[in-house]
Motif scaffolding. Structure first.
Motif, PDB file in Angstrom:
ATOM      1  N   ASP A 273     -25.901 -13.974   1.527  1.00 24.03           N
ATOM      2  CA  ASP A 273     -26.484 -13.824   2.873  1.00 24.03           C
ATOM      3  C   ASP A 273     -26.581 -15.182   3.560  1.00 24.03           C
ATOM      4  O   ASP A 273     -27.134 -15.286   4.652  1.00 24.03           O
ATOM      5  CB  ASP A 273     -27.886 -13.202   2.774  1.00 24.03           C
ATOM      6  CG  ASP A 273     -27.837 -11.820   2.129  1.00 24.03           C
ATOM      7  OD1 ASP A 273     -26.812 -11.132   2.293  1.00 24.03           O
ATOM      8  OD2 ASP A 273     -28.808 -11.451   1.443  1.00 24.03           O
ATOM      9  N   LEU A 274     -26.125 -16.219   2.880  1.00 22.38           N
ATOM     10  CA  LEU A 274     -26.215 -17.587   3.419  1.00 22.38           C
ATOM     11  C   LEU A 274     -24.807 -18.172   3.525  1.00 22.38           C
ATOM     12  O   LEU A 274     -23.925 -17.789   2.766  1.00 22.38           O
ATOM     13  CB  LEU A 274     -27.058 -18.469   2.469  1.00 22.38           C
ATOM     14  CG  LEU A 274     -28.513 -18.043   2.237  1.00 22.38           C
ATOM     15  CD1 LEU A 274     -29.110 -18.798   1.064  1.00 22.38           C
ATOM     16  CD2 LEU A 274     -29.337 -18.300   3.491  1.00 22.38           C
ATOM     17  N   ASP A 275     -24.636 -19.140   4.416  1.00 17.81           N
ATOM     18  CA  ASP A 275     -23.303 -19.741   4.573  1.00 17.81           C
ATOM     19  C   ASP A 275     -23.047 -20.874   3.576  1.00 17.81           C
ATOM     20  O   ASP A 275     -21.947 -21.391   3.484  1.00 17.81           O
ATOM     21  CB  ASP A 275     -23.141 -20.305   5.997  1.00 17.81           C
ATOM     22  CG  ASP A 275     -23.001 -19.170   6.997  1.00 17.81           C
ATOM     23  OD1 ASP A 275     -22.529 -18.087   6.584  1.00 17.81           O
ATOM     24  OD2 ASP A 275     -23.400 -19.358   8.165  1.00 17.81           O
ATOM     25  N   PHE A 276     -24.082 -21.289   2.842  1.00 11.46           N
ATOM     26  CA  PHE A 276     -23.924 -22.448   1.956  1.00 11.46           C
ATOM     27  C   PHE A 276     -23.019 -22.140   0.764  1.00 11.46           C
ATOM     28  O   PHE A 276     -23.016 -21.028   0.255  1.00 11.46           O
ATOM     29  CB  PHE A 276     -25.285 -22.894   1.410  1.00 11.46           C
ATOM     30  CG  PHE A 276     -26.318 -23.083   2.475  1.00 11.46           C
ATOM     31  CD1 PHE A 276     -26.156 -24.053   3.460  1.00 11.46           C
ATOM     32  CD2 PHE A 276     -27.458 -22.298   2.501  1.00 11.46           C
ATOM     33  CE1 PHE A 276     -27.110 -24.216   4.456  1.00 11.46           C
ATOM     34  CE2 PHE A 276     -28.414 -22.462   3.478  1.00 11.46           C
ATOM     35  CZ  PHE A 276     -28.246 -23.422   4.461  1.00 11.46           C
ATOM     36  N   ASP A 277     -22.350 -23.175   0.304  1.00 11.02           N
ATOM     37  CA  ASP A 277     -21.510 -23.055  -0.887  1.00 11.02           C
ATOM     38  C   ASP A 277     -22.397 -23.228  -2.137  1.00 11.02           C
ATOM     39  O   ASP A 277     -23.514 -23.753  -2.047  1.00 11.02           O
ATOM     40  CB  ASP A 277     -20.425 -24.138  -0.833  1.00 11.02           C
ATOM     41  CG  ASP A 277     -19.228 -23.764  -1.705  1.00 11.02           C
ATOM     42  OD1 ASP A 277     -19.263 -22.684  -2.329  1.00 11.02           O
ATOM     43  OD2 ASP A 277     -18.279 -24.557  -1.746  1.00 11.02           O
ATOM     44  N   ARG A 278     -21.906 -22.784  -3.283  1.00 11.39           N
ATOM     45  CA  ARG A 278     -22.627 -22.974  -4.560  1.00 11.39           C
ATOM     46  C   ARG A 278     -21.584 -23.114  -5.657  1.00 11.39           C
ATOM     47  O   ARG A 278     -20.711 -22.252  -5.801  1.00 11.39           O
ATOM     48  CB  ARG A 278     -23.525 -21.771  -4.832  1.00 11.39           C
ATOM     49  CG  ARG A 278     -24.409 -21.893  -6.090  1.00 11.39           C
ATOM     50  CD  ARG A 278     -25.322 -20.670  -6.162  1.00 11.39           C
ATOM     51  NE  ARG A 278     -26.306 -20.727  -7.224  1.00 11.39           N
ATOM     52  CZ  ARG A 278     -26.121 -20.250  -8.439  1.00 11.39           C
ATOM     53  NH1 ARG A 278     -24.961 -19.695  -8.760  1.00 11.39           N
ATOM     54  NH2 ARG A 278     -27.092 -20.313  -9.339  1.00 11.39           N
ATOM     55  N   GLN A 279     -21.643 -24.200  -6.405  1.00  9.02           N
ATOM     56  CA  GLN A 279     -20.658 -24.442  -7.467  1.00  9.02           C
ATOM     57  C   GLN A 279     -21.367 -24.959  -8.708  1.00  9.02           C
ATOM     58  O   GLN A 279     -22.058 -25.996  -8.657  1.00  9.02           O
ATOM     59  CB  GLN A 279     -19.621 -25.472  -7.009  1.00  9.02           C
ATOM     60  CG  GLN A 279     -18.634 -25.902  -8.100  1.00  9.02           C
ATOM     61  CD  GLN A 279     -17.653 -24.812  -8.496  1.00  9.02           C
ATOM     62  OE1 GLN A 279     -16.867 -24.365  -7.668  1.00  9.02           O
ATOM     63  NE2 GLN A 279     -17.693 -24.372  -9.742  1.00  9.02           N
ATOM     64  N   LEU A 280     -21.220 -24.228  -9.804  1.00 12.01           N
ATOM     65  CA  LEU A 280     -21.773 -24.661 -11.085  1.00 12.01           C
ATOM     66  C   LEU A 280     -20.657 -24.570 -12.121  1.00 12.01           C
ATOM     67  O   LEU A 280     -19.635 -23.909 -11.886  1.00 12.01           O
ATOM     68  CB  LEU A 280     -22.954 -23.782 -11.508  1.00 12.01           C
ATOM     69  CG  LEU A 280     -24.142 -23.729 -10.534  1.00 12.01           C
ATOM     70  CD1 LEU A 280     -24.020 -22.562  -9.588  1.00 12.01           C
ATOM     71  CD2 LEU A 280     -25.463 -23.631 -11.282  1.00 12.01           C
ATOM     72  N   TYR A 281     -20.865 -25.214 -13.257  1.00  9.62           N
ATOM     73  CA  TYR A 281     -19.895 -25.146 -14.351  1.00  9.62           C
ATOM     74  C   TYR A 281     -20.651 -24.821 -15.631  1.00  9.62           C
ATOM     75  O   TYR A 281     -21.759 -25.334 -15.855  1.00  9.62           O
ATOM     76  CB  TYR A 281     -19.147 -26.470 -14.501  1.00  9.62           C
ATOM     77  CG  TYR A 281     -18.241 -26.750 -13.323  1.00  9.62           C
ATOM     78  CD1 TYR A 281     -16.973 -26.169 -13.232  1.00  9.62           C
ATOM     79  CD2 TYR A 281     -18.662 -27.575 -12.290  1.00  9.62           C
ATOM     80  CE1 TYR A 281     -16.154 -26.405 -12.143  1.00  9.62           C
ATOM     81  CE2 TYR A 281     -17.854 -27.819 -11.184  1.00  9.62           C
ATOM     82  CZ  TYR A 281     -16.598 -27.231 -11.123  1.00  9.62           C
ATOM     83  OH  TYR A 281     -15.792 -27.457 -10.029  1.00  9.62           O
TER      84      TYR A 281
END
Ligand code: SIN
Length: 315
Positions: A273-281
């Motif tokens: 619901d948000l435009d932000f990116d999210r990256q985890l490993y």
């Protein structure tokens, strides 16, 4: 203070985040090789708190794998969805998860709900180590629940009842894979099915754990479908009671290290619901075959056990 007493003084500070699960650990640098006392302290905190968190640990993929390897044998990134190019042990968890195993082609997959990692395999990874790289300013928290406590808080008659049950965990790659026909077919064929005890005995602490992994546990063996459905509903609702859980707010450089033998977790969905990116490993460590209170091990129905990345590289 004597040398022996100095050695016994814990160097890592443990800051619990809730009554029953989750603690932040401070005073350790995960980018370098740990000394044996640090490994022992982290392991003890992990067994006690089920999931431990570190802040401001800006690890490279190599450092992430090296940290993980001090606690066990890293698996291949993901048995179905592959790994980051050039880093067989590292699985990318991006907002829209991508698989890179099949010649770099992407697979979009929906998020699952509460689960324990890869429980459809005969030997699910015993631990997972997730590091945050690109983190939204708000939203995107992860939650964990304590399944040893969930078992303990069942009434005695229900504990006795579930002690003897077994469940079928199934991973069927979700429909909607993108890529060439051959790629989609290859992913779709990677079905994993295992029968696990519904209660497993934790191999290190000896505790009984309610081994329910809602996204993968599809049915209870030996009961009618209606009984299975009703019982699973009851157990899932119980296992995810808020007082058994902790909710973690990520920052870039955060690391979460959890014990899959005693927890389930919930990836966030609010990020869509948000435009932000999210990256985890994520890395995971090769696990053992679960054993029930009656001493019976899990049984594979379809698919191969999770292997160490190193073993696969040798073949
Ligand atoms: C996972 O399910 O291992 C990832 C959790 C997350 O993305 O927060």
């Amino acid at each position: 203070m004597s040398a022996a007493a100095l050695q016994e003084t814990p160097s890592i500070q443990v800051k619990p985040l809730s009554a029953h699960i989750g603690a932040e650990l401070h005073g350790v640098d995960l980018t370098r090789k740990l000394d044996p006392s640090e490994v022992a302290q982290i392991r003890a905190a992990l067994l006690r708190w089920r999931v431990v968190f570190f802040r401001e640990q800006f690890l490279t993929h190599e450092q992430h794998v090296a940290f993980s390897a001090q606690f066990g044998e890293p698996t291949l990134g993901h048995p179905v969805f592959g790994h980051v190019d050039g880093h067989p042990e590292v699985y990318s968890i991006s907002k829209y998860r991508k698989a890179t195993r099949f010649e770099g082609q992407a697979l979009l997959r929906p998020w699952t709900g509460w689960h324990t990692d890869v429980t459809a395999a005969l030997n699910p990874p015993w631990a997972s180590i997730l590091r945050g790289v690109t983190i939204p300013p708000y939203g995107g928290d992860t939650q964990w629940t304590n399944l040893a406590l969930a078992y303990e808080k069942l009434s005695a008659p229900l504990r006795a009842f579930v002690d003897g049950l077994r469940g079928v965990h199934r991973f069927t790659p979700p429909a909607g894979a993108s890529g060439t026909e051959a790629f989609v077919k290859a992913v779709e064929q990677r079905v994993l099915v295992t029968e696990h005890p519904l209660v497993r005995v934790h191999p290190e602490t000896g505790e009984r754990v309610l081994y329910v992994s809602p996204s993968f546990l599809k049915s209870i063996v030996g009961v009618t479908p209606r009984e299975s459905e009703a019982l699973l509903e009851l157990l899932w609702e119980h296992a995810t009671r808020p007082e058994f859980t902790v909710r973690f707010k990520w920052e870039a450089g955060s690391v979460a290290f959890w014990d899959n033998r005693a927890t389930a977790h919930l990836a966030p969905t609010d990020i869509f619901d948000l435009d932000f990116d999210r990256q985890l490993y994520r890395t995971t460590l090769v696990g053992d075959v679960p054993v029930g209170p009656d001493g019976r091990q899990s049984v594979a129905i379809e698919g191969s056990p999770v292997s160490a990345a190193a073993a696969v590289a040798l073949n």
